[in-house]
Design a protein around this motif. Structure first.
Motif, PDB file in Angstrom:
ATOM      1  N   ALA A 137       2.274   1.704  -3.478  1.00 58.82           N
ATOM      2  CA  ALA A 137       1.337   2.131  -4.322  1.00 58.82           C
ATOM      3  C   ALA A 137       1.024   3.699  -4.127  1.00 58.82           C
ATOM      4  N   LEU A 189       0.701  -1.152   0.024  1.00 56.70           N
ATOM      5  CA  LEU A 189      -0.126   0.126  -0.062  1.00 56.70           C
ATOM      6  C   LEU A 189       0.975   1.138  -0.081  1.00 56.70           C
ATOM      7  N   VAL A 242       2.057  -1.640  -9.732  1.00 59.88           N
ATOM      8  CA  VAL A 242       1.143  -0.522  -9.256  1.00 59.88           C
ATOM      9  C   VAL A 242       1.605   0.731  -9.644  1.00 59.88           C
ATOM     10  N   LEU A 295      -5.868  -2.545  -2.266  1.00 55.90           N
ATOM     11  CA  LEU A 295      -5.682  -1.428  -3.194  1.00 55.90           C
ATOM     12  C   LEU A 295      -7.098  -0.975  -4.030  1.00 55.90           C
TER      13      LEU A 295
END
Length: 325
Positions: free
Chosen positions: A91, A88, A142, A118
């Motif tokens: 991303a 996370l 990502v 996500l």
């Protein structure tokens, strides 16, 4: 830190095992102060990858924004919490810098929880790739939705050939030989056994040349490693055996004990130890109800899939169990 990724040269030491890092998760390779790489796009994995977790290996366009700590509260499998948190954070940084970044190969539980988390991030797209439709271990790409206009090409394949007719080698032999070169497990995807011909290996592109020169033997068999295109991969549906069991309920402890042919008390013990997973997530309740399509895995005992379920005239359940050999 700069918002774009600069050119670089990778040496074997960059991508080999790092004992100081978390052994359960490593980002791909170091680029200056950035721990990710940027490549072009080519192959997208098929959602059939995960029969019990439909739609994992595909493109995700997140619709909502939130903090990582809030997002990971929804993670069911607490064993992968740290791994998901790192995905996370990766991303979010990639989105803010309009970059595309990549993880190493992730296990199915980490991939499942990461993809679910996500989906809640605004302006983030994610693509999971394992090299072929049925791949279990996949890498995630990502980035900001405007930056990810094509699918990143982040998986390569190697053919490992040798005279395995007289000395057959198992999955563990091939894996051990690769790890013996110093490559970390997270840099490897699936290993496809080919009997007497050897095996095909999915790997991050940056390590192909290194492994070609570094691995010359599997077990006691001299081998040759050759780079091959993904289209040359030879994969087939896994071998299975199907049978039926009649149970009074669809409880996990009842159906799985029959499926694995072990006592119910032993299975309950395995559940309490965290050795039993349903759809890649660990379960702690014996009374978890199973349904058609559920995948059950028990450490040291393999995997089962729940097939068709019918009710008998006596009110019991006739459960089709698919055992992976």
């Amino acid at each position: 830190m700069a918002g774009t990724i600069t050119s670089f040269t990778i040496t074997p030491l960059t991508v080999l095992r790092r004992t100081t890092l978390n052994p359960t998760f490593r980002f791909p390779y170091c680029l200056s102060n950035n721990h990710f790489s940027q490549r072009k796009v080519k192959f997208l994995c098929n959602p059939a990858n995960f029969p019990s977790v439909a739609g994992l290996c595909h493109l995700v366009h997140a619709s909502k924004g939130d903090s990582s700590e809030v997002l990971i509260k929804g993670v069911v499998d607490k064993n992968v919490l740290e791994d998901v948190r790192r995905v996370l954070e990766m991303a979010k940084r990639a989105s803010s810098r309009r970059e595309i970044v990549h993880t190493d190969f992730l296990t199915p539980p980490v991939l499942k929880e990461s993809m679910h988390a996500l989906e809640k991030l605004a302006d983030v797209k994610a693509v999971a790739q394992g090299g072929y439709p049925q791949a279990e271990r996949c890498r995630l790409s990502v980035g900001h939705s405007e930056a990810m206009t094509t699918t990143p090409d982040i998986v390569d394949a190697l053919s490992v050939t040798g005279n395995f007719g007289l000395q057959p080698c198992s999955h563990s032999h091939f894996l051990g030989a690769i790890l013996g070169t110093g490559i970390a497990r997270e840099k490897l995807g699936d290993i496809l056994l080919q009997g007497e011909k050897g095996a095909q290996i999915l790997i991050i592109p940056e390590l192909v040349d290194f492994l070609v020169t570094a691995m010359d033997k599997v077990g006691n068999v001299p081998v040759t490693c050759t780079r091959i295109p993904l289209l040359a991969l030879e994969y087939a549906p896994p071998r299975t055996k199907t049978f039926k069991t009649i149970e009074a309920s669809l409880r996990l402890d009842a159906v799985a004990s029959a499926g694995y042919k072990i006592s119910r008390s032993k299975l309950v013990d395995l559940i309490s130890k965290g050795d039993v997973r349903v759809n890649w997530s660990p379960v702690t309740k014996n009374g978890t109800t199973l349904k058609t399509g559920d995948m059950v895995s028990v450490s040291g005992h393999g995997r089962l899939k729940i097939g068709e379920i019918n009710t008998t005239r006596k009110g019991k359940f006739a459960v089709e169990v698919i055992q992976f050999l």
